[in-house]
Design an enzyme around this catalytic site. Structure first.
Site, PDB file in Angstrom:
ATOM      1  N   SER A   1       0.891  -1.037   0.107  1.00 22.83           N
ATOM      2  CA  SER A   1       0.065   0.188   0.031  1.00 22.83           C
ATOM      3  C   SER A   1       0.844   1.241   0.074  1.00 22.83           C
ATOM      4  CB  SER A   1      -0.948  -0.195   1.242  1.00 22.83           C
ATOM      5  OG  SER A   1      -1.820  -1.011   1.295  1.00 22.83           O
TER       6      SER A   1
HETATM    7  N1  SAH Z   1      -0.234  -5.244   4.073  1.00 21.74           N
HETATM    8  C1  SAH Z   1       0.355  -5.686   2.558  1.00 21.74           C
HETATM    9  C2  SAH Z   1      -0.163  -5.317   1.461  1.00 21.74           C
HETATM   10  C3  SAH Z   1      -1.108  -6.354   1.367  1.00 21.74           C
HETATM   11  S1  SAH Z   1      -1.883  -6.533  -0.409  1.00 21.74           S
HETATM   12  C4  SAH Z   1       1.672  -4.897   2.881  1.00 21.74           C
HETATM   13  O1  SAH Z   1       2.066  -4.383   3.690  1.00 21.74           O
HETATM   14  O2  SAH Z   1       2.745  -5.062   1.983  1.00 21.74           O
HETATM   15  C5  SAH Z   1      -3.066  -7.630  -0.124  1.00 21.74           C
HETATM   16  C6  SAH Z   1      -2.779  -9.023   0.349  1.00 21.74           C
HETATM   17  O3  SAH Z   1      -3.764  -9.690   0.912  1.00 21.74           O
HETATM   18  C7  SAH Z   1      -2.310  -9.938  -0.868  1.00 21.74           C
HETATM   19  O4  SAH Z   1      -1.176 -10.184  -0.921  1.00 21.74           O
HETATM   20  C8  SAH Z   1      -3.405 -10.679  -0.994  1.00 21.74           C
HETATM   21  O5  SAH Z   1      -2.854 -12.079  -1.358  1.00 21.74           O
HETATM   22  C9  SAH Z   1      -3.882 -10.940   0.342  1.00 21.74           C
HETATM   23  N2  SAH Z   1      -5.108 -11.519   0.643  1.00 21.74           N
HETATM   24  C10 SAH Z   1      -6.329 -11.447  -0.164  1.00 21.74           C
HETATM   25  N3  SAH Z   1      -7.232 -12.247   0.673  1.00 21.74           N
HETATM   26  C11 SAH Z   1      -6.922 -12.619   1.777  1.00 21.74           C
HETATM   27  C12 SAH Z   1      -7.217 -13.553   2.830  1.00 21.74           C
HETATM   28  N4  SAH Z   1      -8.610 -13.997   2.741  1.00 21.74           N
HETATM   29  N5  SAH Z   1      -6.630 -13.607   3.893  1.00 21.74           N
HETATM   30  C13 SAH Z   1      -5.236 -13.270   3.890  1.00 21.74           C
HETATM   31  N6  SAH Z   1      -4.706 -12.513   2.813  1.00 21.74           N
HETATM   32  C14 SAH Z   1      -5.489 -12.257   1.811  1.00 21.74           C
END
Ligand code: SAH
Length: 212
Positions: free
Chosen positions: A59
């Protein structure tokens, strides 16, 4: 390329909108360039999201700061994060609270994030591989929950894993655009505050979106 200087400039820029000094301090501590692919390192302190592989993104720093601030942390909390991605947001949280449980559904990202966090010496973060059931009920209840992927509604499953009085910060809307919500769980029901329009990758699972 002077990343240290870039980081200082970013913090000064965030200061216009983020008041919580603890959050700004944490953002000044964690080296975002260590959480992005080496080809993107030079952009690490631009205030924008960056690709981290597997079609996912880390993000924008402003959104990381805003979401962290909205958890209203005091330092003693056990926090759950959904969407470990690169592990950057988990590291910011680890600077601020007692314990961080973070879940990621993509094995490759979970593995890389775990390695990065270990290398940096964080001992208060656990990275788990997500199941279709949202969150990590095994270690509930949590004092605060942050979801860094977009949900179609506020998932009851996550409210069930939160203490009364606890904060849930989550983007809610369509697959393409959402509102970032701060949800406070009350004895009965919730109080919801809309923080800003935003755009996240979709949250996949029960009470969320199906994989495409
Ligand atoms: N917080 C992260 C960015 C997240 S991007 C950072 O600091 O880099 C969102 C992420 O959520 C992706 O990697 C995706 O694979 C994951 N995601 C999607 N659905 C999910 C779920 N149900 N449980 C856990 N992760 C999930």
């Amino acid at each position: 390329m002077n990343l240290e200087e870039d980081r200082e400039k970013l913090i000064e820029h965030l200061r216009y909108e983020i008041e919580d000094e603890q959050v700004l301090n944490a953002m000044a501590q964690v080296r975002r360039e260590l959480f992005v692919p080496s080809s993107s390192r030079r952009f690490a302190y631009e205030d924008r999201p960056l690709p981290i592989g597997e079609g996912q993104t880390i993000s924008q720093p402003f959104i990381v700061a805003l979401m962290t601030q909205a958890l209203e942390l005091t330092g003693t909390e056990k926090v759950l994060e959904l969407g470990t991605g690169s592990g950057y947001q988990a590291a910011i949280l680890a600077e601020l609270v007692r314990q961080v449980i973070t879940v990621e559904r993509l094995q490759k990202l979970a593995r890389t994030a775990r390695r990065t966090l270990e290398t940096l010496g964080y001992t208060n973060v656990e990275v788990h591989l997500a199941t279709r059931t949202l969150g990590w009920p095994a270690e509930a209840p949590y004092d605060a929950i942050m979801v860094t992927a977009a949900a179609p509604q506020i998932p009851q499953m996550l409210l069930d894993q939160l203490i009364v009085g606890g904060r849930l910060v989550i983007p809610v809307g369509s697959r393409w655009e959402q509102d970032l919500l701060q949800v406070i769980k009350q004895q009965e029901g919730t109080t919801v505050k809309n923080l800003t329009p935003c755009r996240f990758v979709p949250l996949i699972g029960d009470e969320a979106w199906n994989e495409e």
